[in-house]
Design a protein around this motif. Structure first.
Motif, PDB file in Angstrom:
ATOM      1  N   LEU A 192      56.578  57.849  43.888  1.00 14.90           N
ATOM      2  CA  LEU A 192      55.822  57.060  44.188  1.00 14.90           C
ATOM      3  C   LEU A 192      54.299  57.870  43.973  1.00 14.90           C
ATOM      4  O   LEU A 192      54.245  58.711  44.714  1.00 14.90           O
ATOM      5  N   LYS A 193      53.159  57.206  43.467  1.00 13.76           N
ATOM      6  CA  LYS A 193      51.779  57.768  43.643  1.00 13.76           C
ATOM      7  C   LYS A 193      51.635  58.125  44.778  1.00 13.76           C
ATOM      8  O   LYS A 193      51.648  57.227  45.718  1.00 13.76           O
ATOM      9  N   PHE A 194      51.060  59.282  45.118  1.00 17.27           N
ATOM     10  CA  PHE A 194      50.527  59.741  46.469  1.00 17.27           C
ATOM     11  C   PHE A 194      51.627  59.922  47.546  1.00 17.27           C
ATOM     12  O   PHE A 194      51.199  59.891  48.694  1.00 17.27           O
ATOM     13  N   ALA A 195      52.774  59.805  47.248  1.00 14.18           N
ATOM     14  CA  ALA A 195      53.825  59.737  48.319  1.00 14.18           C
ATOM     15  C   ALA A 195      54.244  61.238  48.668  1.00 14.18           C
ATOM     16  O   ALA A 195      54.883  61.377  49.769  1.00 14.18           O
ATOM     17  N   ALA A 196      53.796  62.223  47.878  1.00  7.89           N
ATOM     18  CA  ALA A 196      53.902  63.728  48.214  1.00  7.89           C
ATOM     19  C   ALA A 196      55.345  64.132  48.209  1.00  7.89           C
ATOM     20  O   ALA A 196      55.956  65.026  49.045  1.00  7.89           O
ATOM     21  N   THR A 197      56.201  63.376  47.292  1.00 10.89           N
ATOM     22  CA  THR A 197      57.627  63.837  47.517  1.00 10.89           C
ATOM     23  C   THR A 197      58.024  64.661  46.139  1.00 10.89           C
ATOM     24  O   THR A 197      59.054  65.420  46.262  1.00 10.89           O
ATOM     25  N   ARG A 198      57.198  64.905  44.978  1.00 12.42           N
ATOM     26  CA  ARG A 198      57.642  65.497  44.004  1.00 12.42           C
ATOM     27  C   ARG A 198      57.794  66.834  44.176  1.00 12.42           C
ATOM     28  O   ARG A 198      59.034  67.246  43.718  1.00 12.42           O
ATOM     29  N   GLN A 199      56.976  67.490  44.888  1.00 13.75           N
ATOM     30  CA  GLN A 199      57.109  68.934  44.923  1.00 13.75           C
ATOM     31  C   GLN A 199      58.485  69.521  46.080  1.00 13.75           C
ATOM     32  O   GLN A 199      58.778  70.455  45.963  1.00 13.75           O
ATOM     33  N   SER A 200      58.865  68.416  46.595  1.00 17.10           N
ATOM     34  CA  SER A 200      60.017  68.600  47.868  1.00 17.10           C
ATOM     35  C   SER A 200      61.170  68.891  46.876  1.00 17.10           C
ATOM     36  O   SER A 200      62.190  69.624  47.392  1.00 17.10           O
ATOM     37  N   HIS A 201      61.191  68.483  45.514  1.00 18.89           N
ATOM     38  CA  HIS A 201      62.673  68.822  44.680  1.00 18.89           C
ATOM     39  C   HIS A 201      62.617  70.335  44.522  1.00 18.89           C
ATOM     40  O   HIS A 201      63.602  70.529  43.819  1.00 18.89           O
ATOM     41  N   ALA A 202      61.625  71.054  44.671  1.00 17.31           N
ATOM     42  CA  ALA A 202      61.766  72.470  44.361  1.00 17.31           C
ATOM     43  C   ALA A 202      62.771  73.293  45.405  1.00 17.31           C
ATOM     44  O   ALA A 202      63.179  74.022  44.813  1.00 17.31           O
ATOM     45  N   ILE A 203      63.241  72.294  46.376  1.00 14.12           N
ATOM     46  CA  ILE A 203      64.346  73.153  47.251  1.00 14.12           C
ATOM     47  C   ILE A 203      65.501  72.567  46.859  1.00 14.12           C
ATOM     48  O   ILE A 203      66.500  73.177  47.637  1.00 14.12           O
ATOM     49  N   ILE A 204      65.939  72.176  45.743  1.00 12.46           N
ATOM     50  CA  ILE A 204      66.862  71.367  45.548  1.00 12.46           C
ATOM     51  C   ILE A 204      68.208  72.552  45.210  1.00 12.46           C
ATOM     52  O   ILE A 204      69.454  72.758  45.579  1.00 12.46           O
ATOM     53  N   ASP A 205      67.730  73.793  44.675  1.00  7.56           N
ATOM     54  CA  ASP A 205      68.598  74.818  44.448  1.00  7.56           C
ATOM     55  C   ASP A 205      69.358  75.359  45.811  1.00  7.56           C
ATOM     56  O   ASP A 205      70.560  75.708  45.684  1.00  7.56           O
ATOM     57  N   SER A 206      68.414  75.485  46.701  1.00  9.68           N
ATOM     58  CA  SER A 206      68.955  76.028  48.052  1.00  9.68           C
ATOM     59  C   SER A 206      69.955  74.881  48.594  1.00  9.68           C
ATOM     60  O   SER A 206      70.860  75.211  49.496  1.00  9.68           O
ATOM     61  N   ILE A 207      69.586  73.453  48.419  1.00 11.32           N
ATOM     62  CA  ILE A 207      70.518  72.560  49.076  1.00 11.32           C
ATOM     63  C   ILE A 207      71.827  72.650  48.156  1.00 11.32           C
ATOM     64  O   ILE A 207      72.842  72.380  48.941  1.00 11.32           O
ATOM     65  N   VAL A 208      71.857  72.879  47.087  1.00  7.75           N
ATOM     66  CA  VAL A 208      73.201  73.069  46.127  1.00  7.75           C
ATOM     67  C   VAL A 208      73.853  74.023  46.877  1.00  7.75           C
ATOM     68  O   VAL A 208      75.218  73.934  46.962  1.00  7.75           O
ATOM     69  N   ASP A 209      73.150  75.227  47.057  1.00 10.22           N
ATOM     70  CA  ASP A 209      73.788  76.354  47.591  1.00 10.22           C
ATOM     71  C   ASP A 209      74.773  75.872  48.948  1.00 10.22           C
ATOM     72  O   ASP A 209      75.694  76.438  49.117  1.00 10.22           O
ATOM     73  N   THR A 210      73.691  75.335  49.920  1.00  4.62           N
ATOM     74  CA  THR A 210      74.509  74.881  51.043  1.00  4.62           C
ATOM     75  C   THR A 210      75.574  73.892  50.812  1.00  4.62           C
ATOM     76  O   THR A 210      76.725  74.224  51.232  1.00  4.62           O
ATOM     77  N   LEU A 211      75.480  72.933  49.833  1.00  2.01           N
ATOM     78  CA  LEU A 211      76.500  71.944  49.908  1.00  2.01           C
ATOM     79  C   LEU A 211      77.871  72.588  49.254  1.00  2.01           C
ATOM     80  O   LEU A 211      78.914  72.373  49.658  1.00  2.01           O
ATOM     81  N   ARG A 212      77.476  73.601  48.569  1.00  2.50           N
ATOM     82  CA  ARG A 212      78.973  74.491  47.912  1.00  2.50           C
ATOM     83  C   ARG A 212      79.629  75.303  48.871  1.00  2.50           C
ATOM     84  O   ARG A 212      80.593  75.171  48.870  1.00  2.50           O
ATOM     85  N   SER A 213      78.530  75.682  49.832  1.00  6.77           N
ATOM     86  CA  SER A 213      79.190  76.665  50.751  1.00  6.77           C
ATOM     87  C   SER A 213      80.043  75.715  51.842  1.00  6.77           C
ATOM     88  O   SER A 213      81.048  75.909  52.257  1.00  6.77           O
ATOM     89  N   LEU A 214      79.423  74.559  51.947  1.00  8.05           N
ATOM     90  CA  LEU A 214      80.308  73.342  52.874  1.00  8.05           C
ATOM     91  C   LEU A 214      81.467  72.989  52.257  1.00  8.05           C
ATOM     92  O   LEU A 214      82.682  72.708  53.031  1.00  8.05           O
ATOM     93  N   VAL A 215      81.554  72.856  51.104  1.00  5.73           N
ATOM     94  CA  VAL A 215      82.836  72.330  50.524  1.00  5.73           C
ATOM     95  C   VAL A 215      83.679  73.386  50.138  1.00  5.73           C
ATOM     96  O   VAL A 215      84.877  72.972  50.280  1.00  5.73           O
TER      97      VAL A 215
END
Length: 282
Positions: free
Chosen positions: A259-282
């Protein structure tokens, strides 16, 4: 939406009620072979016989798996792989909103275990079967408009601050949208389309259990499960060239992820580290 898809294999998680049931029933009525993945065997069998009876399609099958358990998902994926059937459509519908902090036997916060880890593990383990079905294979993940309220965070299990089931659910749904984007990028050469969607607010057993006051307040004004499932079916039936892999859909159209002005767009930059975490947990 009248398309016949005989010979196509569709896997739907959380298929014994609500949007999952409506999705499985609609795909079966299109002639698909449908595999319903359900946690509860009795409820799954009841739903299965209802769908076979209402659609006249005998090619509907039950797979019992608790999607909060990585070991059960691995066991299900192994069993299913031995059938050696291509998966044309995987619908990641199973989800829950548990208001209290509950930890699974494997040590994971329950909402995260089902909504994020279960979705991730199921999709990754189904990849070889999806590849066999390419270029027509697709993965559809049922997210929620709740994801608009929160950015992506690396605090996946809500370890910091006072636990809120509703907020954790919204965070989980944001991860699903970002994951879909990432999968589309990672596997763009495998002939698999990845889509997430928002079903709108539907009057399902899950909503009634998780948000009883909300459900009561809006009783009669919420969508039916069939209306909630409409865009899932639409995504399953459209020619892939009409769809955007990695896209987020609402009411049969691509919708913004932020959404406009919700300041969520930049947060997607951390998806790579999240994927790494999920892979290690699985």
């Amino acid at each position: 939406m009248e398309k016949r898809i005989e010979g196509k294999n569709c896997v739907v998680t959380g298929a014994n009620s609500g949007i999952g049931f409506a999705t499985a029933e609609a795909l079966a009525s299109c002639g698909a072979t449908v595999y319903m993945v359900c946690r509860n065997k009795e409820k799954g069998e009841t739903a299965l016989s209802k769908i076979q009876s209402s659609t006249g399609n005998p090619n509907v099958h039950l797979e019992v798996c608790d999607l909060s358990s990585i070991s059960e998902i691995k066991s299900f994926a192994s069993r299913f792989s031995s059938k050696d059937v291509p998966v044309h459509v995987l619908v990641n519908n199973a989800g829950l909103m548990e208001q209290k902090r509950v930890t699974t036997s494997e040590g994971f916060e329950l909402n995260f275990a089902v909504n994020v880890l279960g979705t991730y593990a199921t999709t990754e383990l189904m990849l070889p079967l999806l590849e066999i079905a390419s270029p027509d294979a697709r993965v559809i993940t049922v997210s929620s408009g709740g994801m608009y309220t929160t950015p992506l965070t690396s605090d996946l299990q809500f370890s910091d601050g006072k636990f809120s089931g509703a907020e954790q659910y919204a965070r989980n749904k944001r991860v699903q949208v970002a994951l879909t984007e990432k999968w589309a990028e990672m596997y763009k050469n495998k002939g698999i389309g990845f889509y997430s969607m928002h079903p709108g607010w539907a009057e399902t057993p899950g909503v009634a259990k998780s948000l009883p006051d909300f459900n009561k307040w809006l009783s009669g004004k919420l969508r039916t499960s069939e209306e909630g499932a409409d865009t899932v079916i639409w995504l399953a039936l459209q020619p892939k060239e009409k769809l955007v892999s990695g896209g987020f859909y609402f009411d049969r159209a691509e919708a913004p992820k932020h959404l406009k002005f919700a300041a969520t767009r930049q947060s997607h930059a951390i998806i790579d580290s999240i994927v790494d975490t999920l892979r290690s947990l699985v």
